[in-house]
Design a protein around this motif. Structure first.
Motif, PDB file in Angstrom:
ATOM      1  N   ALA A 152      96.537  10.787  60.810  1.00 35.53           N
ATOM      2  CA  ALA A 152      97.361  11.112  61.980  1.00 35.53           C
ATOM      3  C   ALA A 152      98.774  10.555  61.835  1.00 35.53           C
ATOM      4  O   ALA A 152      98.992   9.548  61.157  1.00 35.53           O
ATOM      5  N   PHE A 153      99.712  11.234  62.470  1.00 35.47           N
ATOM      6  CA  PHE A 153     101.047  10.664  62.662  1.00 35.47           C
ATOM      7  C   PHE A 153     100.948   9.540  63.670  1.00 35.47           C
ATOM      8  O   PHE A 153     100.122   9.587  64.593  1.00 35.47           O
ATOM      9  N   ASP A 154     101.854   8.583  63.560  1.00 36.07           N
ATOM     10  CA  ASP A 154     102.118   7.670  64.665  1.00 36.07           C
ATOM     11  C   ASP A 154     103.356   8.237  65.358  1.00 36.07           C
ATOM     12  O   ASP A 154     104.464   8.189  64.802  1.00 36.07           O
ATOM     13  N   VAL A 155     103.177   8.795  66.550  1.00 36.77           N
ATOM     14  CA  VAL A 155     104.267   9.511  67.215  1.00 36.77           C
ATOM     15  C   VAL A 155     105.476   8.605  67.439  1.00 36.77           C
ATOM     16  O   VAL A 155     106.625   9.017  67.252  1.00 36.77           O
ATOM     17  N   VAL A 156     105.201   7.358  67.811  1.00 40.07           N
ATOM     18  CA  VAL A 156     106.302   6.437  68.088  1.00 40.07           C
ATOM     19  C   VAL A 156     107.098   6.157  66.812  1.00 40.07           C
ATOM     20  O   VAL A 156     108.332   6.246  66.790  1.00 40.07           O
ATOM     21  N   GLN A 157     106.387   5.820  65.750  1.00 38.27           N
ATOM     22  CA  GLN A 157     107.079   5.521  64.488  1.00 38.27           C
ATOM     23  C   GLN A 157     107.846   6.733  63.975  1.00 38.27           C
ATOM     24  O   GLN A 157     108.968   6.630  63.488  1.00 38.27           O
ATOM     25  N   LEU A 158     107.227   7.904  64.096  1.00 39.23           N
ATOM     26  CA  LEU A 158     107.867   9.138  63.647  1.00 39.23           C
ATOM     27  C   LEU A 158     109.152   9.395  64.440  1.00 39.23           C
ATOM     28  O   LEU A 158     110.202   9.716  63.869  1.00 39.23           O
ATOM     29  N   SER A 159     109.078   9.208  65.743  1.00 41.21           N
ATOM     30  CA  SER A 159     110.239   9.462  66.603  1.00 41.21           C
ATOM     31  C   SER A 159     111.375   8.498  66.278  1.00 41.21           C
ATOM     32  O   SER A 159     112.545   8.901  66.203  1.00 41.21           O
ATOM     33  N   ILE A 160     111.017   7.237  66.074  1.00 41.88           N
ATOM     34  CA  ILE A 160     112.049   6.233  65.769  1.00 41.88           C
ATOM     35  C   ILE A 160     112.704   6.569  64.433  1.00 41.88           C
ATOM     36  O   ILE A 160     113.930   6.570  64.301  1.00 41.88           O
TER      37      ILE A 160
END
Lengths: 270, 382
Positions: A152-160
């Motif tokens: 899975a993606f980590d949405v928070v890390q990806l967004s940052i």
């Protein structure tokens, strides 16, 4: 204004299953908008395809229900076309980060002012329970009958990493925090992301033996923790909630005004 | 030299036409041979307060112009074959939701990456049928820079009139070739503005209820009327519906508003058609060579004429059938395997007299090519 005044009753009953978390998200969103005192005429809601994307139709704003994965690209045109509008983009995890992943990172990189809400239920609900980029290793889905081997993606890390200037995560259990995150995200001058863990008891829950909707919300209560909490240090597996990033960088439409100023100066010189 | 006389590429003629028509929002992605359109607009648009954005791909470009059109702007994107393929889903969305917009496809050789820097006219049927489902489209083309300018203005006018995407099918030769362009004075070519609703605030506005004349007045996002736009079949409020009557009514409306006006949308040029024994039908850069043949053979007493199509879709079938009646030989000159040829054969009374003169090797078809193919058809040998 009463909550029902934000709703298009003509659209109801909604299509969400009993126990679905998306109605909680819609409720929190309405309360955030109500608290901010925004006029319905200055809000444009742009969505793609999926269970979550149906929020746009249910609410009495200017609403644009588009094609799968491309909501942020449509929203970019709306925002540049009329920058004074508030743009809210509700998306599912598949819509935002599988088919729409490229648009997501580029909208974040541009820092164009809009609020992306990622309603993460870890599954494709509307098509009946296939694994998404957020399902995670080891989960089950109708297209992963033995076991999902996609990470899975980590949405928070990806967004940052992509450059979002406001990044928050919350859950359907934590509705007060959700409303607060939405308020701050909408007010933020730049690209804001709010990931909401939202239960899908019908597909993800059933396939992965997560119990009822209430059990799944209890899971959010027990397996998440505020950012930097003592509990997180003791148990690194807990998922952090709260506002991870909130910073000021030049917003895209305002920056384009500078481009126009420069171009006009050059145009006059001939 | 007057300011309004320019020596430019066809892509720049398109830019000039778009600005003349009131373009104020462009989203695009670099691709040969259309890139100059984006480059010039990135320079020109902000000078007059307009906006340019380079998106992450052609899908996003198409989506962004639809969004901007809903806020009241005149919008355009430009691409070539591979990018045009990527745009098809959003193009279908613009057809379904009736959003005015203009899409330029400067054609290159295909399929796939094909011949990026060479000419082709292989996207004619993609323009017609690239998006899924039954639908109608408007696709226009031109063979010289003055006409590219005028047809680009026309594309914006038709997009507003019919609330629909309009496709401009140019090609690598006209796009990159330089020739003279005289930019018309303001007001010389009439412009069609956005038709906005006169329904006042507080009164129910129906975004998808056509007026008696078939047109649908719009209301800009951010205005006093809040409504829903969806690619699902929808009723007059824009709300999704699978009611069979609503579905059939909307699909018929989308087809009829364009197909029933095919004669009004038809744009074309005619050269020596009246007494032609041999009628050439061509368009785009191929029509330049076809015109050369006509101008060259007429002084020699050969009764050759040219019907140059500028509207390819909806196909001007009545016009073509009528013009093809008298000639003994009809020859479609195009740079593909016979995409307009098919439409001509379907339309005329005796399809056996319709022939194809083509080139598909990335080179511009020459007057000699056309002349030689004609001699073979006439039994004269090369």
């Amino acid at each position: 204004m009463p909550v029902k005044d934000y709703i298009r009753e003509r659209f109801f009953p909604h299509l969400w299953c009993p126990g679905c978390g998306h109605g909680i998200v819609m409720n929190a969103l309405i309360r955030a908008i109500e608290a901010l005192g925004l006029s319905k005429n200055e809000i444009v809601m742009v969505s793609g395809i999926g269970c979550s994307s149906r929020i746009s139709g249910y609410l009495d704003f200017h609403t644009l229900h588009t094609i799968h994965g491309r909501a942020l690209a449509f929203a970019t045109g709306v925002k540049m076309g009329l920058p004074e509008l508030n743009i809210i983009v509700p998306m599912g995890d598949g819509d935002a980060l599988a088919i729409g992943g490229n648009h997501f990172i580029h909208a974040a990189r541009r820092n164009i002012e809009m609020t992306a809400i990622i309603m993460n239920n870890r599954i494709y609900g509307m098509t009946g329970g296939q694994y998404s980029p957020l399902s995670g290793y080891g989960t089950l889905a109708t297209t992963a009958p033995y076991m999902n081997i996609d990470h899975a993606f980590d949405v928070v890390q990806l967004s940052i990493a992509a450059g979002a200037t406001f990044v928050a995560r919350t859950t359907t259990y934590h509705v007060q925090q959700m409303t607060d995150c939405f308020k701050k995200a909408i007010l933020h001058e730049g690209f804001s992301v709010v990931e909401v863990l939202s239960q899908c008891p019908t597909y993800f829950g059933r396939k992965n033996k997560m119990g009822s909707a209430a059990d799944m919300m209890a899971f959010y209560r027990d397996h998440t923790t505020p950012i930097g909490s003592k509990k997180k240090k003791e148990n690194p597996d807990l998922i952090e909630r709260g506002i991870f990033v909130q910073k000021d960088l030049p917003e895209y439409c305002r920056a384009y005004d500078t481009v126009i100023e420069r171009a006009k100066g050059k145009g006059q010189k001939g | 030299m007057k300011d309004n006389i320019k020596f430019v590429q066809g892509n720049e003629a398109c830019v000039e036409g778009a600005l003349y028509a009131g373009l104020d929002f462009f989203a695009g992605y670099p691709i040969t041979p259309s890139t100059e359109i984006a480059e010039h607009l990135s320079y020109r648009l902000p000078q007059s307060g307009g906006k340019f954005i380079q998106m992450e791909d052609e899908i996003a470009s198409m989506c962004a112009i639809i969004g901007a059109s809903l806020t009241g702007h005149k919008v355009m994107t430009a691409t070539s074959g591979p990018g045009f393929s990527l745009m098809q889903e959003a193009l279908g969305y613009a057809i379904m939701t009736e959003i005015p917009c203009v899409i330029v496809d400067v054609q290159r050789g295909g399929p796939s990456t094909g011949l990026p820097t060479s000419v082709s006219q292989g996207d004619v049927n993609q323009a017609r049928w690239g998006a899924h489902g039954d639908h109608a489209v408007i696709a226009l083309t031109a063979s010289n820079h003055q006409d590219i300018f005028a047809i680009t203005v026309e594309a914006f006018n038709l997009a507003e009139t019919y609330r629909t995407p309009v496709i401009l099918l140019f090609d690598e030769v006209t796009g990159h070739m330089r020739e003279r362009l005289v930019v018309p004075e303001e007001g010389e070519i009439p412009l069609v503005g956005r038709l906005r609703t006169s329904v006042p605030e507080g009164v129910d506005y129906h975004p998808y209820l056509p007026r008696e004349d078939g047109r649908l007045p719009m209301s800009d996002f951010g205005g006093v009327h809040r409504y829903n736009v969806t690619g699902l079949f929808h009723d007059m409020w824009g709300f999704p519906s699978n009611n069979p009557g609503v579905v059939q009514g909307l699909l018929r409306h989308l087809m009829d508003k364009i197909n029933n006006n095919a004669h009004q949308i038809a744009r074309y040029n005619e050269y020596f058609v009246e007494d032609a024994q041999v009628l050439l039908i061509s368009y785009g850069s191929a029509a330049r060579s076809a015109l050369h043949v006509v101008q060259n053979r007429r002084p020699r007493g050969e009764r050759v004429g040219l019907l140059e199509l500028q509207t390819l879709w909806p196909f001007p079938v009545d016009l073509v059938r009528e013009r093809c009646r008298a000639p003994e030989i009809v020859m479609v000159v195009e740079m593909n395997m016979g995409q307009v040829l098919q439409a001509v054969k379907l339309g005329v009374d005796d399809p056996e007299k319709v022939f194809l003169a083509n080139r598909i090797d990335g080179s511009l078809i020459t007057p000699t090519d056309i002349r030689n193919i004609l001699r073979v058809i006439q039994g004269k040998g090369v």
